[in-house]
Design an enzyme around this catalytic site. Structure first.
Site, PDB file in Angstrom:
ATOM      1  N   ARG A  52       0.851  -1.203   0.000  1.00 51.15           N
ATOM      2  CA  ARG A  52       0.000   0.000   0.000  1.00 51.15           C
ATOM      3  C   ARG A  52       0.881   1.244   0.000  1.00 51.15           C
ATOM      4  NH1 ARG A  52      -1.649   1.434   4.721  1.00 51.15           N
ATOM      5  NH2 ARG A  52      -2.613  -0.543   5.276  1.00 51.15           N
ATOM      6  N   TYR A 104     -16.839  18.201 -13.705  1.00 49.53           N
ATOM      7  CA  TYR A 104     -17.113  16.767 -13.855  1.00 49.53           C
ATOM      8  C   TYR A 104     -18.171  16.384 -12.807  1.00 49.53           C
ATOM      9  CZ  TYR A 104     -16.378  11.749 -13.624  1.00 49.53           C
ATOM     10  OH  TYR A 104     -16.567  10.394 -13.626  1.00 49.53           O
ATOM     11  N   ASP A 176      -7.587  20.096 -12.357  1.00 45.93           N
ATOM     12  CA  ASP A 176      -7.953  18.813 -12.972  1.00 45.93           C
ATOM     13  C   ASP A 176      -7.583  18.919 -14.450  1.00 45.93           C
ATOM     14  OD1 ASP A 176      -9.242  16.680 -14.225  1.00 45.93           O
ATOM     15  OD2 ASP A 176     -11.002  16.761 -12.916  1.00 45.93           O
ATOM     16  N   LYS A 201      -8.464   8.133 -18.443  1.00 47.46           N
ATOM     17  CA  LYS A 201      -8.805   8.744 -19.721  1.00 47.46           C
ATOM     18  C   LYS A 201      -7.582   8.735 -20.658  1.00 47.46           C
ATOM     19  CE  LYS A 201     -12.526   9.258 -17.310  1.00 47.46           C
ATOM     20  NZ  LYS A 201     -12.854  10.448 -16.561  1.00 47.46           N
TER      21      LYS A 201
HETATM   22  C1  LIG Z   1     -13.332  10.796 -15.254  1.00 49.92           C
HETATM   23  C2  LIG Z   1     -13.007  12.097 -14.642  1.00 49.92           C
HETATM   24  C3  LIG Z   1     -12.769  12.220 -13.257  1.00 49.92           C
HETATM   25  C4  LIG Z   1     -12.896  11.038 -12.317  1.00 49.92           C
HETATM   26  O1  LIG Z   1     -11.930  10.067 -12.549  1.00 49.92           O
HETATM   27  P1  LIG Z   1     -12.176   8.477 -12.340  1.00 49.92           P
HETATM   28  O2  LIG Z   1     -10.902   7.891 -12.813  1.00 49.92           O
HETATM   29  O3  LIG Z   1     -13.372   8.101 -13.146  1.00 49.92           O
HETATM   30  O4  LIG Z   1     -12.419   8.270 -10.880  1.00 49.92           O
HETATM   31  C5  LIG Z   1     -12.448  13.469 -12.765  1.00 49.92           C
HETATM   32  N1  LIG Z   1     -12.366  14.552 -13.576  1.00 49.92           N
HETATM   33  C6  LIG Z   1     -12.606  14.473 -14.902  1.00 49.92           C
HETATM   34  C7  LIG Z   1     -12.503  15.705 -15.742  1.00 49.92           C
HETATM   35  C8  LIG Z   1     -12.935  13.260 -15.478  1.00 49.92           C
HETATM   36  O5  LIG Z   1     -13.182  13.190 -16.796  1.00 49.92           O
END
Ligand SMILES: *Cc1c(COP(=O)(O)O)cnc(C)c1O
Length: 385
Positions: A52, A104, A176, A201
């Site tokens: 971990r 998001y 983000d 992504k």
């Molecule tokens: C998908 C996404 C998240 C969340 O991420 P996960 O990997 O699905 O937990 C946060 N911000 C944006 C802009 C996203 O597209």
């Protein structure tokens, strides 16, 4: 450990953090599928005690992502949400956060349904004009949370302008960077303190892993986040870390094609008689185009469209009639996806809030993949026709 910090992006994507295995020469970092590591004597080990806290496969990936964002440290999490959760856990009851009004859906849900219950206040404001931020600032404000480009209306927030405000008030700025990926935008260089990615992504890029990452330069911020990372435990496994390392090796090639296809499709859609509006930051008439040009290297493959026909049933029918695009949540993979935010990714945002942010029922979001452009345009033509 070779240092690739002076190399260009593609070279760093392939080599940073990925040292040949010293015991075998294996060119790929092994998947260290182990939960614990033996000790010679209590406390005497080779730098790894329990997975971990530290795992060599994850460590290699963290070095790689840090290098792509030109940051000193990276921590990988078992999801993007897990990584945002860790940032908010740096705060205390009574603290306030200023953030955007087109977030998001999962971030909005976590802020309003989880952390609001712990006495943290979130202000969801129009950040396209950074001076709006000043009017929400008070002595309790501890964090500015920026998402840019925003999801799904592709607003661009001026990161450098937000950083100026954060620095003047001695508070943190977190960005983000999921939609842009490190190939298009590097928030640390624009003054952010923390960069967050949903690695799920573009970084992973193959729709086969859920993961998150945080990158930072500041030693104190790193220490706090590393403590939360290990204490709260949202850490990813070695197999997923390996898959993402492999995905990242082609990030620069994929992003080039995402941008190329994105531009062609945005231009095609803009002139289509059935489409009211196309959200894409590469258009010179996009209200934040100048900032996009300043802080991004290109404009990416994320596009939203508003149909002229407001009938939601017809929107559903259209979304279900593609042959190459798949109807699915998520984005950033090699395959093209189409998504209906109002019922899918943004369903957790109340309808009134959603519509205020422009997420109407006749809006569809495209994640343009890296297929051949002719096939993608043909698919759009047949679906819209
Ligand atoms: C998908 C996404 C998240 C969340 O991420 P996960 O990997 O699905 O937990 C946060 N911000 C944006 C802009 C996203 O597209």
């Amino acid at each position: 450990m070779s240092d690739f910090s002076n190399h260009k992006f593609g070279t760093r994507a392939i080599h940073a953090g990925a040292e040949p295995d010293p015991s075998t020469g294996a060119i790929m970092t092994p998947i260290f599928q182990t939960s614990t590591f033996t000790q010679e004597y209590p406390g005497k080990h080779k730098g790894y005690a329990y997975a971990r806290g530290k795992n060599p496969t994850r460590e290699a990936l963290q070095k790689n992502i840090a290098s792509l964002e030109k940051g000193k440290y990276c921590l990988c999490f078992s999801s993007g949400m897990g990584s945002i959760d860790a940032i908010i856990k740096m705060l205390r009851p009574g603290d306030e956060v200023i953030t955007g009004d087109d977030l998001y859906g999962g971030s909005y849900r976590m802020f309003t349904k989880v952390f609001a219950n712990f006495g943290i206040t979130f202000h969801f404001i129009d950040m396209t004009n950074a001076s709006n931020i000043e009017s929400y600032m008070n002595t309790n404000t501890k964090l500015i949370w920026v998402e840019t480009p925003t999801n799904p209306t592709m607003q661009i927030i001026d990161i450098a302008a937000c950083s100026k405000i954060a620095k003047a008030h001695k508070i943190m700025l977190a960005v983000d960077n999921t939609f842009a990926s490190p190939y298009l935008q590097n928030p640390l260089a624009l003054g952010a303190d923390i960069v967050m990615h949903s690695v799920t992504k573009y970084l992973g890029g193959h729709s086969d892993v859920v993961m998150g990452a945080l990158v930072m330069d500041d030693d104190k911020i790193y220490e706090q986040l590393a403590f939360i990372h290990n204490s709260c435990g949202a850490t990813p496994g070695p197999m997923d870390s390996f898959l993402v390392m492999r995905g990242i090796k082609t990030l620069h090639l994929r992003m080039e094609r995402h941008c190329f296809n994105g531009r062609k499709i945005a231009e095609f859609l803009k002139n289509h008689p059935k489409i009211e509006k196309v959200y894409w930051p590469g258009f010179p008439e996009h209200p934040n185009h100048e900032i996009a040009k300043k802080q991004m290297r290109d404009f990416g493959g994320m596009i939203s469209i508003v149909l002229k026909d407001k009938n939601v049933e017809n929107t559903f029918k259209l979304a279900s009639s593609f042959k190459v695009f798949s109807l699915a949540e998520s984005l950033g993979g090699v395959e093209s996806l189409i998504n209906h935010p109002a019922t899918m990714t943004h369903a957790s945002i109340p309808k009134a809030e959603r519509e205020k942010a422009g997420v109407v029922d006749n809006l569809l979001r495209l994640s343009v993949g890296v297929e051949d452009i002719e096939d993608l345009i043909d698919d759009l033509k047949q679906a819209l026709g």
